[in-house]
Design an enzyme around this catalytic site. Sequence first.
Site, short mmCIF file in Angstrom:
data_model
loop_
_atom_site.label_atom_id
_atom_site.label_comp_id
_atom_site.label_asym_id
_atom_site.label_seq_id
_atom_site.Cartn_x
_atom_site.Cartn_y
_atom_site.Cartn_z
N ASN A 148 22.30 -15.50 21.65
CA ASN A 148 22.82 -16.65 22.42
C ASN A 148 22.72 -16.45 23.93
OD1 ASN A 148 24.89 -14.75 22.35
ND2 ASN A 148 26.52 -16.28 22.25
N GLU A 246 31.64 -6.44 21.13
CA GLU A 246 31.98 -7.78 21.63
C GLU A 246 31.62 -8.74 20.51
OE1 GLU A 246 33.55 -8.19 24.32
OE2 GLU A 246 33.22 -6.33 25.40
N CYS A 280 30.22 -17.32 22.78
CA CYS A 280 31.36 -16.63 22.16
C CYS A 280 32.67 -17.19 22.69
CB CYS A 280 31.25 -15.13 22.37
SG CYS A 280 31.03 -14.68 24.10
N GLU A 458 33.61 -4.88 28.41
CA GLU A 458 32.40 -4.90 29.21
C GLU A 458 32.77 -5.53 30.55
OE1 GLU A 458 29.15 -6.90 27.17
OE2 GLU A 458 28.62 -5.01 26.20
P1 NAD Z 1 24.50 -10.80 14.68
O1 NAD Z 1 25.67 -9.93 14.37
O2 NAD Z 1 23.78 -11.44 13.55
O3 NAD Z 1 23.36 -9.95 15.45
C1 NAD Z 1 23.62 -9.30 16.69
C2 NAD Z 1 22.61 -8.19 16.89
O4 NAD Z 1 22.84 -7.17 15.90
C3 NAD Z 1 21.15 -8.61 16.71
O5 NAD Z 1 20.35 -7.91 17.65
C4 NAD Z 1 20.85 -8.15 15.30
O6 NAD Z 1 19.47 -7.94 15.07
C5 NAD Z 1 21.64 -6.86 15.25
N1 NAD Z 1 21.96 -6.37 13.89
C6 NAD Z 1 22.10 -7.08 12.75
N2 NAD Z 1 22.37 -6.26 11.72
C7 NAD Z 1 22.42 -5.00 12.21
C8 NAD Z 1 22.65 -3.71 11.66
N3 NAD Z 1 22.88 -3.54 10.35
N4 NAD Z 1 22.62 -2.65 12.47
C9 NAD Z 1 22.41 -2.80 13.79
N5 NAD Z 1 22.15 -3.97 14.38
C10 NAD Z 1 22.16 -5.07 13.61
O7 NAD Z 1 25.01 -11.86 15.74
P2 NAD Z 1 24.22 -13.13 16.34
O8 NAD Z 1 24.16 -14.18 15.28
O9 NAD Z 1 22.96 -12.67 16.99
O10 NAD Z 1 25.20 -13.59 17.52
C11 NAD Z 1 26.21 -14.56 17.36
C12 NAD Z 1 27.57 -13.90 17.28
O11 NAD Z 1 27.78 -13.09 18.43
C13 NAD Z 1 28.72 -14.90 17.27
O12 NAD Z 1 29.69 -14.47 16.33
C14 NAD Z 1 29.29 -14.79 18.69
O13 NAD Z 1 30.64 -15.17 18.83
C15 NAD Z 1 29.08 -13.35 18.97
N6 NAD Z 1 29.06 -13.11 20.41
C16 NAD Z 1 30.10 -12.43 20.97
C17 NAD Z 1 30.14 -12.23 22.35
C18 NAD Z 1 31.26 -11.47 22.99
O14 NAD Z 1 31.09 -11.05 24.14
N7 NAD Z 1 32.39 -11.26 22.33
C19 NAD Z 1 29.11 -12.72 23.15
C20 NAD Z 1 28.07 -13.42 22.54
C21 NAD Z 1 28.05 -13.60 21.16
#
Ligand code: NAD
Length: 477
Positions: A148, A246, A280, A458
């Site tokens: 995102n 996060e 997020c 962060e």
């Molecule tokens: P996701 O958890 O599907 O993926 C995030 C990252 O993790 C990607 O690079 C993915 O390839 C990697 N990943 C997936 N499986 C993994 C594994 N087994 N081991 C290591 N890495 C792995 O999340 P997304 O769909 O890309 O992002 C959306 C989510 O992120 C939403 O829930 C959003 O709220 C959250 N988000 C949180 C913040 C924050 O600062 N709190 C900021 C932005 C997004």
Amino acid sequence: MAQMIVGGKAREAGSRARTEIRNPANGEVVDTVPRGDAPDADAAVEAAAAAFPAWARTAPHQRAALLQKGAALIGAHAAELATLLTREQGKPLRESSLEISRFSDILRYYAGLADKLRGEQVPLAERGKFGLVVRQPIGVCAAIVPWNYPVHLMGSKIAPALIAGNTVVVKPASTTPLTAIRCVELLNEAGLPPGVLNVVTGPGGTVGEALLTHPLVRKIAFTGETATGRHVMAVAAHEIKRVTLELGGSDAMIVCDDADLDAAAAATVINRFWNAGQTCIATKRLFVFDAVADEFLAKLVGRVERLKVGDGLAKDTRMGPLHTARQRDEVEAMVADAVARGAQVLTGGARPDDPACAQGHFYLPTVLERVDPQSRIAREECFGPALPVFRVADLDEAIARANDSPYGLGSSVWTADLARAQEAAARLEAGYTWVNAVQIDYDELPFGGYKQSGYGKERGTEALDYYTESKSIVMAT
Ligand code: NAD
């Protein structure tokens, strides 16, 4: 064709496999990237480990100078980077431009802190001895980034990590690697020594997993879904790796009966529909006092209906497509579930019928009323442009319902009464509370969720605590 960057060099996947990156607005192929595997991740970790001793010994002001030079190069390529970001992610160009400038800003912010990272001299009771506390880098850090905010969220990890003397392997999300790769290329061009900053591409389940389990990775900085974060924390526990997480959120916004309703309605549009709701810290549940609900909703719906939906590259677009078909289908399913339980659609609730949107993952900005609190959209994180609005009697009810969530990322309150604002800020269980302000995060302030929204912080000076070990030294004189 985009490549991984390992040890300062472009790298193809060991398997030679590549993945297509498609534009969410029209399905066109933007580019392809290597579909890396565990051995590619291992090679990147080894390159980062080899570069670590010299980088850790590099004088802080020299590290800062390189980040400053990198920030300037990013600035010089801002238009190219913003266009690439819109093409791979879908967000409107003005949002992409802002994200690129925030990436330069965060590099500059931590560059400015490089020579201010201090330790302490501590008096000891024993005569002839004195204590010192110094800050040392941790080692190789893995930066795992979601789709995102592929650039800014990379920046909030690599900038404090590098400035504190760590080396980094970045793993972008599988669908948004292109702008991240280009940024890493530019930072390397600015003079980062080979291996200090690497990027590997490929699926989370293989490349990401290899980073989590590699013994030379000492710290994992992860942003993504709560479910993935739970897994990251469990795997990291095996070798007691440092983690910052996060994660997801379901931020509540409270509009009191004494609020400036025009300002609150304008803020809601940004809070919920920026990045097509895929933020997020988006407002994902809105609680409005009964006494002003009708007036507020009329103002809000009027503003939402003026949002121009379309291809992010078009100048007049205010909301782009969702990032993937899966994201769009998920939002659609949540709205359908709410409607089946009696919710009323005040606006949106469908895909646009504009033929120009037919090939993309578009969904209209949506506002729902009379939503059953047991609906999925009220209980889970809705990562898209649909806002459930709930009427409440007073502040106590609003706060209790806002806190009734496993998440605790952000929150906001709109009121003319400072005492009320203070009360809400004290009682809302969230890492951030905005009072009469749009939910925009600042690089200068620590960012991180309560409850299942995360672990650690962060940004701000606090982030440096999560990229250093403090070491005690006793000197006998
Ligand atoms: P996701 O958890 O599907 O993926 C995030 C990252 O993790 C990607 O690079 C993915 O390839 C990697 N990943 C997936 N499986 C993994 C594994 N087994 N081991 C290591 N890495 C792995 O999340 P997304 O769909 O890309 O992002 C959306 C989510 O992120 C939403 O829930 C959003 O709220 C959250 N988000 C949180 C913040 C924050 O600062 N709190 C900021 C932005 C997004």
